[in-house]
Write a protein that holds these residues in place. Structure first.
Motif, PDB file in Angstrom:
ATOM      1  N   TYR A 192       2.762  -5.779   8.115  1.00 41.95           N
ATOM      2  CA  TYR A 192       2.687  -4.552   8.902  1.00 41.95           C
ATOM      3  C   TYR A 192       3.931  -3.715   8.674  1.00 41.95           C
ATOM      4  O   TYR A 192       5.055  -4.221   8.718  1.00 41.95           O
ATOM      5  N   GLU A 245       5.829  -0.716  10.261  1.00 45.91           N
ATOM      6  CA  GLU A 245       5.805  -0.029  11.545  1.00 45.91           C
ATOM      7  C   GLU A 245       5.962   1.478  11.372  1.00 45.91           C
ATOM      8  O   GLU A 245       5.251   2.260  12.009  1.00 45.91           O
ATOM      9  N   ALA A 246       6.874   1.871  10.502  1.00 47.39           N
ATOM     10  CA  ALA A 246       7.156   3.297  10.352  1.00 47.39           C
ATOM     11  C   ALA A 246       5.894   4.058   9.961  1.00 47.39           C
ATOM     12  O   ALA A 246       5.606   5.137  10.478  1.00 47.39           O
ATOM     13  N   GLU A 247       5.115   3.471   9.048  1.00 43.34           N
ATOM     14  CA  GLU A 247       3.895   4.152   8.592  1.00 43.34           C
ATOM     15  C   GLU A 247       2.690   3.747   9.417  1.00 43.34           C
ATOM     16  O   GLU A 247       1.625   4.344   9.278  1.00 43.34           O
ATOM     17  N   ASP A 248       2.852   2.704  10.267  1.00 42.41           N
ATOM     18  CA  ASP A 248       1.748   2.145  11.040  1.00 42.41           C
ATOM     19  C   ASP A 248       0.607   1.757  10.098  1.00 42.41           C
ATOM     20  O   ASP A 248      -0.547   2.107  10.319  1.00 42.41           O
TER      21      ASP A 248
END
Lengths: 883, 225
Positions: free
Chosen positions: A540, A542-545
């Motif tokens: 995963y 997070e920044a780009e989801d």
């Protein structure tokens, strides 16, 4: 005597009458014959008469003197006899007055010495072994002899001989005997001795001795005999009393030592005896005992018993029938329980002396019995007693274990009992139950299964021991129902195996620090160890989801391609990512439609029968690191335990992934740092190069010109000197300008002297002059001074940003916004130029200096952001904390 | 008497410069001028202050760049503790910022080092006469324009928002939740939350109501809705 005395006196008187008459008759005739002279005859007659009177008076005197002397002697004898009698009486009385035997003996010897008027008197006591006699009491003996002197007991010595003679013995009477050294030593001439009779053997000898030879009268002998007999009776009484005392003490001891309270009552209801325990048990005060009244005692007892009427009735009934014995239990008000036994007291001849009562406190025993009964009745353990291969006792727990009622169990035949044991465990059970043979041996124990009445199988832990039951050997068996524990053990065992597997996973993934290795290990473990048919591992971002598919197995290639880069918003396992909980389903089509669609789209459809899906988040400290999808062709859904196992696995692996990612970051950071230092060195070199070039090419050239000009002054004609000097002055001025510009470029002193705002204003002017690009400057709250490192950093970053604008943007204006609050100072440098890709610029460590700017920002704890995209201009945003 | 009067009329000067050669040159230059009397020389800022306080000259000529205490500091001190002393600063900086700073500290004349030699003499005369003097090309007008330039410009807080923050402000003002904004912008909800709190801070807003009120005032969302 008196008659004899009178006859004797009469005879004497008659003899006298005859003699005197004859004398008078004959003498008168003879005289008359011889003397005829009447005068003479008359004279002779008178003389003869006087002579007769004289002779008669003489005779009378002799008779009377003898009679009186005899009477006096007799009277003396009588007196001595009386004295002796009195002495004996005194002694007897003394002996009866319960005086101690020793004192009686002392008294006796003193009496003997006084009464017989002898110098020595003694009692020799025969020693217990019969070998000698000890002088135990004596009068007249030399000091130290009494109590110690011994004489032999042989029959050839005086005293020894006396021992065997019933009559008093006088030494003179036994001349054949050897003289006793003790007596010889004392210079004793005469001795009177007599045996003192004892119970089994003579007690000893009583003696009287004189130094002058003396004859002892029979009366004296009798006296001594009488004294000896008094002593003998005193001794015998003493012995009898001692015996009585001993017997009494013995009886009392027995009575007191008894655990029972004992009371003996006469038929008249008087207390004959009662022991201390009886008094204590009933709490009787001495006053009650002092009355000796059994009635008073009964009153006290009645107050204490729980059922007084019944108690009295029973006692009365027993008194009424002397032959009855009885045994009852009596409950007291205070809770004590007495066991009572009563029996008549009768002699060997069936004489009735009363009744004896025994009371025993059995409270504790009853309580213990009750406690044991309760224990057995309410125990969760089953208890049973086997006798002759049948159950003779069973408790309720046993009934609940076997499913049979207690009466049913008691009715079971030996064969039926054997049939209760689970067939496979039969031998084991027999081995355990063989313990029945060894009574009081160590208990034997084992586990086996039984078949309950309802057919269910229960695991039992059984312990058996040989006991006696109702006087015959039996086996006592205790049963514990182990079924639940056995199940728990089995599940624990399974859980342990899973934990071991988990441990292995953790260990395996922790071995690696780089992400691909960790993920590959996870894949191998899932596919090989946990037999997961197909699956995929996502990381995963997070920044780009978004999720990136890192590894997959058992899935068709085109499917893998489709999942390579999944925005979470559209991912089939979005729920797992967002909620950070495992998602398990046995119906993929209904619960994970996204995945079902993907699988259905697969043309080959070899996995259509996959129905079991488990998505597990890979978590580290509450942050999602990734997701693992797993697929099976199972016939049963996963158990909660299995799901939780995989969830735990997800956390372990998540942590390993986080570590790997952090490690990767650290490595990237190091790389960047290296690049930065490299660039630092590079920049420094470039600066030095520029400086060297400037110094040499620019300043050096001017200096050379100046030097030439000044040299020429000396050679030139006077009218040209002024012109040359002016030229030289011009060169110097130029030189000053260049040096100042150089210095300012390196570092404006203004930054130290006047601060950020003044320096930036100066710099913008300078910048516009050099580059032709206009700077639009807005600022708020920066008039004051800031920490030197903040001022320097911001100045350098603005300088760098503006330099970049000159280099790349291709614009005519640039906007600079600078504002400060109490907490932070921010600057934006924005242009509407051609823009660039900031990520690439940061990665490349290119000459743009973006990376250096970021380093500067990070050092001061601030943030740097670049909003830029090719063709869309660029905005550089820096924010620094002021605290 | 004449000598006394002469002496009274003399302008006493203290020179402060860390370069011996410069001091020497200046002394020669100044003493050549009738009525000027150089009474002391200082090689650094501290010495300059001590000399000035002790000698109380009419004029102190001080170099801007000096060790221990720079010229501006010396000026600030002297104008406070010996206000009668007129101070001329010698500087190589033609920047208005320096001039302004010097004037604010109480300097009577600002003379550039690279101006002509008699510029300093002129400055001493001007100062002696109680006037202010600035070497050309410095001028009072240039100073004023600088003051204007340096004045704080009103900066619209909205301008300080990044494009991302502006997007989020617009969406939040229209009532979208953080999760919705995240989905819409393809960001993680946490990132959205960070941006949102940053923009609230920059705009000085605290609550969602503040945010909507601000959006209405700025016309980000129409009033009538």
């Amino acid at each position: 005597m008196k008659k004899l005395g009178r006859l004797l006196a009469l005879r004497v008187a008659l003899l006298y009458l005859a003699g005197a008459g004859l004398w008078i008759l004959l003498s008168d005739r003879l005289l008359a014959l011889l003397v005829a002279d009447v005068a003479l005859l008359a004279a002779l007659q008178t003389w003869k008469g006087w002579g007769f009177v004289l002779v008669t008076a003489g005779l009378l005197y002799l008779i009377l003197a003898t009679v009186f002397a005899e009477r006096e002697a007799f009277s003396q004898q009588l007196e001595a006899h009386a004295r002796r009698q009195e002495a004996v009486a005194t002694l007897r009385q003394y002996a009866l007055s319960h005086a101690a035997l020793a004192t009686v003996l002392n008294e006796a010897v003193v009496l003997v010495a006084i009464t017989l008027e002898v110098e020595y008197s003694a009692v020799f006591e025969q020693s217990a072994d019969g070998t000698g006699l000890v002088l135990c009491s004596g009068v007249g003996w030399r000091n130290g002899l009494v109590g110690t002197a011994r004489v032999p007991a042989q029959a050839d010595t005086l005293i020894g001989a006396v021992l065997h003679q019933p009559e008093p013995v006088v030494l003179a009477d036994l001349p054949t005997h050897a003289p006793d050294p003790l007596l010889v030593e004392q210079g004793i001439a005469s001795s009177l001795a007599i045996v003192i009779v004892g119970r089994e053997q003579p007690f000893g000898v009583l003696t009287a001795h004189t130094q002058q030879p003396r004859r002892f009268t029979s009366d004296e002998r009798r006296f001594l005999q009488a004294v000896a007999s008094v002593l003998a009776s005193a001794i015998s009484r003493e012995n009898a009393e001692a015996e009585l005392r001993q017997q009494k003490t013995l009886l009392e001891c027995q009575s007191e030592a008894s655990l029972d309270g004992i009371l003996a009552v006469s038929p008249e209801r008087r207390i004959l005896a009662c022991n201390q325990r009886f008094v204590t048990m009933w709490g009787l005060p001495p006053t009650v005992l002092a009355t000796h009244s059994a009635e008073r005692l009964l009153q006290r007892a009645v107050e204490q018993v729980a059922a007084p009427q019944q108690f009295v009735a029973e006692i009365e009934a027993l008194y009424a029938s002397p032959n009855r014995t009885s045994n009852e239990e009596i409950l007291l008000k205070d809770g004590r329980i007495f066991d009572r036994y009563s029996a008549p007291i009768t002699s060997a001849h069936q004489d009735y002396y009363g009744r004896v009562w025994y009371y025993r406190d059995v409270t504790e025993m009853r309580q213990t019995q009750d406690a044991y009964r309760n224990l057995v009745e309410h125990s969760l353990q089953g208890f049973a007693i086997y006798q002759d291969s049948r159950i003779v006792f069973a408790n309720p727990a046993m009934a609940s274990i076997t499913g049979y009622r207690i009466d049913e169990m008691l009715a079971l035949t030996p064969d039926e009992l054997d049939a209760l044991i689970y067939p496979a465990d039969w031998e084991q059970a027999q081995v355990c139950l063989q313990g029945r043979c060894h009574r009081n041996g160590t208990p034997s124990s084992c586990d086996y299964r039984i078949l309950r009445k309802d057919g269910a199988i229960r695991w039992l832990a059984v312990a058996s021991i040989g006991v006696a039951y109702r006087g015959r050997p039996a086996i006592q068996v205790a049963y514990v129902d182990m079924t639940e524990r056995k199940h728990a053990e089995a599940s624990l065992k399974r859980r342990n195996q899973e934990l071991a597997a988990l441990n292995m996973v953790t260990e395996a993934v922790s071995l690696f620090l780089n992400l691909p290795d960790v993920l590959a290990t996870l894949r191998v473990l899932l596919a090989d160890h946990f037999q997961v048919a197909a699956g995929s591992i996502f990381i995963y971002h997070e920044a780009e989801d978004q999720l990136s598919l890192e590894l997959a197995w058992g899935l068709p290639d085109d499917l893998v391609e489709q999942m390579r880069w999944l925005p979470v918003a559209h991912a089939h396992n979005a729920q797992v990512v967002r909620e950070q909980t495992p998602l398990s389903t046995f119906d993929i089509a209904a619960d994970v439609p996204g995945l079902a669609r993907l699988l259905a789209a697969d043309a080959a459809r070899p996995h259509a029968d996959w129905c079991c899906y488990l998505g597990v988040p890979l978590l580290a400290q509450g942050e999602t690191q990734g997701v693992v999808d797993m697929l099976w062709q199972r016939t049963t859904p996963l158990s909660a335990e299995q799901i939780s196992l995989f969830a735990t696995l997800g956390q372990q692996v998540g942590t390993a992934i986080q570590h790997a990612r952090l490690y990767e970051e650290v490595r990237a950071g190091r790389r960047q740092l290296r690049a930065l230092s490299h660039r630092l060195v590079e920049v420094q070199e470039v600066e030095r190069q520029t400086l060297a070039h400037e110094l040499h090419e620019e300043i050096g050239q001017v200096l050379s010109g100046l030097s030439l000009s000044l040299e020429l002054v000396g050679r030139l004609p006077a009218d040209q000197v002024a012109g040359r000097l002016e030229h030289a002055q011009g060169l110097v001025n130029e030189l000053m300008l260049r040096v100042r510009a150089l210095s300012l470029d390196l570092r404006p002193p203004m930054l130290d002297d006047l601060g950020l705002l003044a320096t930036l204003l100066w710099y913008f002017e300078h910048y516009t002059a050099r580059s032709g690009i206009q700077v639009q400057f807005w600022h708020t709250g920066i008039e004051g001074r800031f920490a030197p490192e903040i001022e320097t950093a911001l100045y350098r970053m603005v300088q760098e940003a503006l330099a970049n604008v000159t280099r790349y943007a291709g614009v005519a204006t640039v906007a600079v916004r600078l504002w400060a609050s109490d907490e932070r100072i921010s600057v934006h440098v924005e242009d509407a130029g051609c823009g660039f890709d900031p990520a690439a610029a940061l990665q490349s460590n290119s000459a743009s200096g973006l990376a250096a700017m970021r380093e500067r920002t990070l050092l001061l704890g601030g943030t740097l952001e670049v909003e830029a995209a090719p063709g869309q201009g660029c905005c550089l945003m820096v924010e620094l904390p002021l605290k | 008497m004449t000598a006394e009067m002469m002496k009274v009329a003399m302008t006493t000067i203290v020179l402060a410069d860390d370069h011996h050669l410069v001091r020497e040159g200046l002394r020669v230059l100044l003493e050549a001028e009738p009525g000027f009397d150089v009474v002391g020389e200082a090689a650094d800022g501290l010495e300059a202050i001590q000399l000035t306080e002790r000698l109380q000259p009419a004029v102190l000529i001080v170099d801007l760049m000096m060790p221990n205490l720079n010229g501006l500091e010396v000026v600030r001190h002297v104008s406070q503790h010996a206000p009668a002393v007129r101070v001329i600063i010698l500087s190589m900086h033609a920047s208005e910022a320096y001039v302004l700073e010097a004037l604010r500290n109480g300097v009577s004349a600002y003379v550039l080092k690279d101006s002509r030699a008699n510029d300093l003499v002129h400055a001493v005369h001007e100062v002696g006469a109680g006037r202010r003097y600035l070497s050309p090309p410095l001028s009072e007008r240039a100073i004023e324009s600088y003051i204007e330039k340096a004045q704080s410009s009103s900066l619209d807080p909205y301008e300080t928002l990044t494009n991302r923050e502006r997007e989020i402000l617009h969406l939040a003002a229209q009532g979208s939740s953080a999760a919705e904004i995240a989905t819409r912008l393809c960001l993680s909800p946490r990132t959205v939350e960070t941006h949102r709190s940053n923009l609230m801070r920059k705009l000085g807003l605290h609550t969602q109501t503040d945010l909507i009120r601000y959006a209405l005032r700025r016309g980000i969302i129409p009033m009538d809705e």
